[in-house]
Design a protein around this motif. Structure first.
Motif, PDB file in Angstrom:
ATOM      1  N   ILE A  85       5.676  -9.136  13.090  1.00  0.00           N
ATOM      2  CA  ILE A  85       5.272  -8.606  10.979  1.00  0.00           C
ATOM      3  C   ILE A  85       5.732  -8.189  11.149  1.00  0.00           C
ATOM      4  O   ILE A  85       6.881  -7.205  11.973  1.00  0.00           O
ATOM      5  CB  ILE A  85       3.956  -8.929  11.102  1.00  0.00           C
ATOM      6  N   GLU A  86       6.034  -7.583   9.463  1.00  0.00           N
ATOM      7  CA  GLU A  86       6.478  -6.987   8.968  1.00  0.00           C
ATOM      8  C   GLU A  86       5.581  -6.426   7.851  1.00  0.00           C
ATOM      9  O   GLU A  86       4.794  -6.885   7.444  1.00  0.00           O
ATOM     10  CB  GLU A  86       8.029  -6.856   8.165  1.00  0.00           C
ATOM     11  N   ASP A  87       4.863  -5.284   7.724  1.00  0.00           N
ATOM     12  CA  ASP A  87       3.641  -4.602   6.356  1.00  0.00           C
ATOM     13  C   ASP A  87       4.512  -3.408   6.080  1.00  0.00           C
ATOM     14  O   ASP A  87       5.264  -2.501   6.648  1.00  0.00           O
ATOM     15  CB  ASP A  87       2.990  -4.752   7.691  1.00  0.00           C
ATOM     16  N   SER A  88       4.019  -3.154   4.806  1.00  0.00           N
ATOM     17  CA  SER A  88       3.899  -2.405   3.967  1.00  0.00           C
ATOM     18  C   SER A  88       2.048  -1.757   3.727  1.00  0.00           C
ATOM     19  O   SER A  88       1.310  -2.519   3.562  1.00  0.00           O
ATOM     20  CB  SER A  88       4.772  -1.900   3.337  1.00  0.00           C
ATOM     21  N   SER A  89       2.261  -0.635   3.022  1.00  0.00           N
ATOM     22  CA  SER A  89       0.494  -0.421   3.105  1.00  0.00           C
ATOM     23  C   SER A  89       0.277   0.636   1.330  1.00  0.00           C
ATOM     24  O   SER A  89       1.467   0.895   0.825  1.00  0.00           O
ATOM     25  CB  SER A  89       0.356   0.124   3.386  1.00  0.00           C
TER      26      SER A  89
END
Length: 578
Positions: A107-111
């Motif tokens: 996955i590619e994630d950011s917060s």
């Protein structure tokens, strides 16, 4: 993918509106409170994590959003509440997401922090998407093709594939496996009583119970309905039996709560050892299914282990083949109606010709199969009401067509099973068929066996009372077989008493049989009921019956069964034997 602080303003004012928007975007979104526990998952996040929103709510983020480094597989910790977090633009990062059931997604994630109108941090949002080679819907479609949507277990198709691999290994390497075929007892009753939602929840909980007892090397699947299977890897039959007992005890000790009621559960298990001689997937699954039904027939919480020369299993296999043939015959109208004459003695029959309708089945070659070959299987698997419906409908259709041509018909007797009398919808079906037909009910006689009438006295009495009120006649078949039922005759309004053929066959040579027939005939006449002797096969027996004053006779001495169309003119009106 949106990153940094861009999602803050959307999440703040109206949570319901925000969730509605997030439910329809293509990325996964998880929101957490300031305590780091999950507050919300959108549908994409549910799919990718394996957690339902209501299950995940209140759980620590690290348990639901379980991400690790792709290479080292070390857990990745989100530090979204650190003081310095957000002081610079956050770029998406790549991670490996470990789904709840073991599947993995790159996955590619950011917060992003979530702030209130005063700028205080009240939570955070994690936004992520699947960027593996089989991205998005393609990967999900692969998952759906191999997994059961309700329980998350692998499905029948994938289980068959893995079983096929095990069978190949057993043949090539001499490895041993075992297959447990599991059926939840009384599941249909729970479904009908408490509804589909409760039944679905039960299936999920049973899946969880079974999963807690399998080893990492074993394969657990939901096959469909209330049926599960476990493929035990490198397992002797002794160890397999221990495993099956563990499954059984786990379910037996569990109490299922629904609608304020606590329900005790039970399962039946068919256990089949797998070795180099096990055969193919269909062979092994067929044996396991049959063994499971044998276990179920023995009672609640049973395990049946298949062994060579298993008599019970062979009977089950034979029954299943007949069940398939019966169902095909019902669907494709491969049954045929035959008739056998019931001939009056001495006194002319005011209603002219009288026949009993008999059933035959056509095989694949068009050959006739007698009912003795398939009716026992039909009874064991509750197919008799369907067969009786077929006979009633098609018999009335034939008679209706005959009457519309102004051709004569007499009385036709139709046999009914105990299962049909217990079927609360069967009576209304019969009445409906009469409503559609021009055949007068007085031309139909329903035959019910003595044992059926006695064991279903209340339903039999009601059934007979209503149809007799319409004009139908009734015969009590196989009378005398139990010979403890004279008292029941007072409670049954019948027109004919059919003397069991076991007394008639050797009537001329056996004084006990002669005395039994004489006694039954006398009782019938005292009660104003006409008697019929069946299985009359010799001239000597016929002459004895004439001397005893029996009213009617039936058997090969008078004529063999013939196709129903050929039986309408077997006797002229008022025909009799002198």
């Amino acid at each position: 993918m949106q990153s940094g602080q861009g999602i803050q303003s959307e999440l703040l004012p109206d949570k319901t509106l925000t969730h509605t928007v997030l439910d329809h975007i293509g990325d996964g979104v998880i929101t957490v409170g300031k305590d780091g526990c999950v507050d919300y998952l959108n549908p994409v996040a549910e799919q990718l994590t394996g957690w339902a929103c209501h299950e995940a709510k209140g759980q620590p983020l690290k348990d639901v959003f379980h991400v690790v480094d792709e290479k080292s597989r070390e857990p990745k910790i989100h530090s979204i509440f650190d003081r310095n977090y957000g002081s610079r633009r956050q770029h998406p990062r790549k991670s490996l997401l470990l789904r709840k059931d073991g599947w993995e997604f790159t996955i590619e994630d950011s917060s992003s922090k979530i702030r209130d109108q005063q700028g205080n941090v009240i939570g955070a949002a994690i936004i992520f998407r699947d960027i593996t080679e089989l991205q998005g819907m393609e990967r999900w479609m692969l998952y759906e093709a191999t997994h059961d949507a309700l329980t998350g277990l692998i499905n029948r198709r994938e289980f068959d594939s893995r079983l096929n691999q095990a069978l190949a290994a057993a043949r090539a390497e001499g490895r041993h496996y075992a297959l447990c075929y599991i059926d939840i007892n009384k599941f249909k009753l729970i479904n009908e009583t408490h509804g589909r939602d409760a039944a679905d929840e039960l299936l999920k909980q049973v899946a969880t119970l079974l999963h807690s007892k399998v080893r990492d090397t074993d394969v657990l699947a939901r096959l469909g309905g209330d049926e599960f299977a476990v493929l035990l890897n490198n397992c002797s039959i002794h160890n397999a039996l221990e495993a099956a007992n563990a499954f059984r005890e786990a379910v037996r000790d569990y109490k299922f709560a629904t609608n304020g009621e606590i329900i005790s559960l039970g399962i039946s298990i068919g256990l089949v050892p797998i070795n180099a001689d096990a055969g193919g997937v269909a062979d092994v699954m067929g044996l396991a299914d049959a063994a499971c039904y044998v276990a179920k027939d023995k009672g609640n919480h049973r395990i049946h282990v298949y062994r060579a020369q298993d008599v019970a299993l062979k009977q089950r296999h034979a029954d299943l083949k007949w069940v398939q043939r019966i169902r095909r015959a019902l669907e494709e109208n491969q049954f045929r109606l035959f008739c056998q004459s019931i001939v009056p003695l001495n006194v002319p029959d005011a209603h002219s010709a009288h026949h009993e309708i008999l059933l035959r089945m056509l095989d694949e070659k068009g050959e006739l199969i007698r009912p003795s070959a398939f009716l026992s299987a039909a009874e064991r698997y509750s197919l008799m009401p369907s067969i009786d419906r077929w006979v009633v409908q098609h018999a009335l259709d034939l008679l209706d067509e005959r009457m519309r041509r102004n051709q004569h018909i007499g009385i036709f007797a139709i046999n009914l099973s105990a299962q049909s009398l217990d079927d609360e919808n069967f009576l209304s079906f019969v009445i409906d068929q009469f409503d559609k037909s021009i055949v007068p009910p007085s031309h139909i006689c329903f035959e019910i066996t003595e044992s059926t009438a006695i064991s279903n006295l209340i339903s039999a009495t009601r059934f007979m009372s209503i149809l007799r009120g319409m004009g139908c006649k009734f015969a009590l078949d196989d009378f005398g077989r139990g010979f403890s039922s004279y008292g029941y005759l007072k409670n049954l309004q019948i027109d004919y008493l059919k003397i069991d053929g076991s007394f008639v066959r050797d009537l001329a040579n056996d004084p006990v049989d002669h005395a039994m027939v004489e006694s039954i005939n006398q009782i019938g006449h005292i009660m104003g009921v006409q008697t019929i002797a069946e299985f009359v096969e010799t001239q000597d027996a016929l002459e004895k019956l004439i001397a005893l004053g029996v009213d009617h006779v039936q058997g090969y001495q008078l004529g063999k069964p013939r196709p129903m169309w050929h039986s309408f003119q077997s006797l002229p009106p008022g025909g009799k034997i002198q």
